[in-house]
Enzyme design. Structure first.
Site, PDB file in Angstrom:
ATOM      1  N   GLU A 109      -4.086   7.575  -4.210  1.00 23.51           N
ATOM      2  CA  GLU A 109      -4.492   7.083  -5.543  1.00 23.51           C
ATOM      3  C   GLU A 109      -5.821   7.703  -5.944  1.00 23.51           C
ATOM      4  OE1 GLU A 109      -4.513   2.854  -5.131  1.00 23.51           O
ATOM      5  OE2 GLU A 109      -2.388   2.792  -4.660  1.00 23.51           O
ATOM      6  N   HIS A 112      -2.008   0.477  -9.574  1.00 22.70           N
ATOM      7  CA  HIS A 112      -2.572  -0.412  -8.542  1.00 22.70           C
ATOM      8  C   HIS A 112      -3.371  -1.566  -9.161  1.00 22.70           C
ATOM      9  CE1 HIS A 112      -4.270  -0.768  -4.185  1.00 22.70           C
ATOM     10  NE2 HIS A 112      -4.135  -1.972  -4.767  1.00 22.70           N
ATOM     11  N   ARG A 134       0.866  -1.176   0.000  1.00 21.90           N
ATOM     12  CA  ARG A 134       0.000   0.000   0.000  1.00 21.90           C
ATOM     13  C   ARG A 134       0.899   1.220   0.000  1.00 21.90           C
ATOM     14  NH1 ARG A 134      -3.500  -2.857  -1.343  1.00 21.90           N
ATOM     15  NH2 ARG A 134      -5.533  -3.260  -0.401  1.00 21.90           N
TER      16      ARG A 134
HETATM   17  O1  LIG Z   1      -4.488  -4.287  -3.660  1.00 26.48           O
HETATM   18  C1  LIG Z   1      -5.212  -5.206  -3.824  1.00 26.48           C
HETATM   19  C2  LIG Z   1      -5.753  -6.009  -2.767  1.00 26.48           C
HETATM   20  O2  LIG Z   1      -5.560  -5.682  -1.576  1.00 26.48           O
HETATM   21  O3  LIG Z   1      -6.416  -7.006  -3.082  1.00 26.48           O
END
Ligand SMILES: O=CC(=O)O
Length: 353
Positions: free
Chosen positions: A299, A317, A270
């Site tokens: 984001e 992402h 993250r």
């Molecule tokens: O980032 C993607 C997830 O946490 O599945």
């Protein structure tokens, strides 16, 4: 997409066959208002790939908040007493205030590996179980992490730009990238994605070291309880851990200094695990060698300074998302709902109360 549709058809047909064998076809005959109500606040990314028909089992009444003409608060109040489960993803936080409005909720299913958008403490206090995507994203997340590392080291997308811009002809050879084999790669977070990253890196001839909440006794890789120490002994760091109060901004200026001028950072965890302002400063001043980033603090906003840097590879992402992983996710989400509503053990519990 044809692949997804055909595997999904097989799965759904199999499930239907099993139910018929068990004489369990009653739910299809129940009126929608008698089915357990599951709230969706926003469409999870899997919906647009798998399609609503396949993802949203007809055993439940899915209340799609974004389709209601009512303001959200009014919509939730109207269904407050009957919503028993929430199906969410990272884009829609499940807060204590939301749960306060929905006293009948007993389950939160997130279609993501990360759970940082869910107030887990509030769920625990209110006796609400939580499930996540379990291991279904681990392979894709690990592939992307290693892909970003190779891209940064070997300058793949940067040299692609060079060729496309005609610079090979006018300027000659592009600067060489560096070798992956033999690199010391520090993995931050040795969960299911971290373990898959380690497997891949071993096959590439790298030396794996790691940091995790606890040393894993089944692993022989060197363990560093201190992430700065890990960085000091690594040529590259790959961030695969969860975002929690403990890991927020854990990768800070001290870690970047320890990683040093030749060091590379890859983040598929993250954005907020990294102090992004410091990372940008270190990159802009050439105080670390490069970065491969799939996640960002705000984001979809990405710091503009990064757009100018050829030693940075950016991805929106999507590390863990493939149509194939979405098929597995779909089976897991349906499986968790079924398990919950038939009082069976959850398939991928984060918290089972
Ligand atoms: O980032 C993607 C997830 O946490 O599945």
């Amino acid at each position: 997409m044809a692949y997804v549709a055909s595997r999904l058809t097989v799965t759904i047909t199999l499930m239907a066959d099993q139910e018929e064998e068990q004489g369990n076809t009653g739910d299809q005959n129940r009126k929608p208002q008698d089915l357990p109500q599951v709230l969706l606040l926003k469409p999870p990314p899997v919906l647009s790939v798998i399609g609503e028909q396949s993802f949203l089992s007809n055993k439940y009444q899915f209340l799609k908040a974004w389709e209601s003409p009512l303001p959200l608060h009014q919509f939730l109040t109207a269904h407050a007493g009957t919503i028993q489960a929430i199906l969410c993803s990272g884009s829609a936080p499940v807060t204590d205030d939301l749960l306060q409005l929905l006293p009948s909720v007993r389950l939160v299913v997130t279609a993501s590996a990360g759970t940082n958008h869910i107030d887990l403490e509030a769920c625990h206090r209110r006796g609400i179980s939580v499930t996540n995507a379990g291991n279904v994203f681990s392979d894709d997340g690990a592939d992307e992490a290693v892909g970003l590392l190779i891209d940064v080291l070997r300058k793949i997308t940067a040299s692609d730009r060079y060729v496309r811009q005609g610079l090979w002809v006018s300027e000659g050879a592009y600067p060489l990238g560096s070798k992956l084999r033999g690199k010391r790669v520090g993995i931050v977070g040795m969960g299911s994605i971290g373990l898959e990253v380690a497997k891949r890196l071993e096959a590439f001839g790298c030396n794996v070291l790691y940091n995790s909440r606890k040393k894993k006794t089944f692993l022989s890789y060197p363990f560093y309880s201190d992430v700065c120490q890990l960085a000091a002994h690594s040529d590259a760091l790959i961030i695969c851990c969860a975002l929690t109060d403990q890991t927020r901004h854990m990768i800070d200026k001290d870690v970047f200094s320890a990683l040093g001028k030749e060091g590379v950072i890859v983040n598929i965890g993250r954005g907020a695990i990294v102090d992004e302002k410091e990372m940008v400063r270190f990159l802009v001043h050439g105080e670390i060698a490069g970065a491969g980033l799939d996640v960002f603090e705000n984001e979809p906003d990405v710091p503009k300074e990064l757009f100018e840097l050829d030693n940075v590879v950016l991805s929106p992402h999507r590390a863990v998302f493939t149509p194939e992983s979405f098929v597995s996710l779909c089976e897991l989400v349906v499986g968790n709902l079924e398990a919950f509503f038939s009082n069976k053990p959850l398939l991928s519990p984060v918290m089972d109360v």
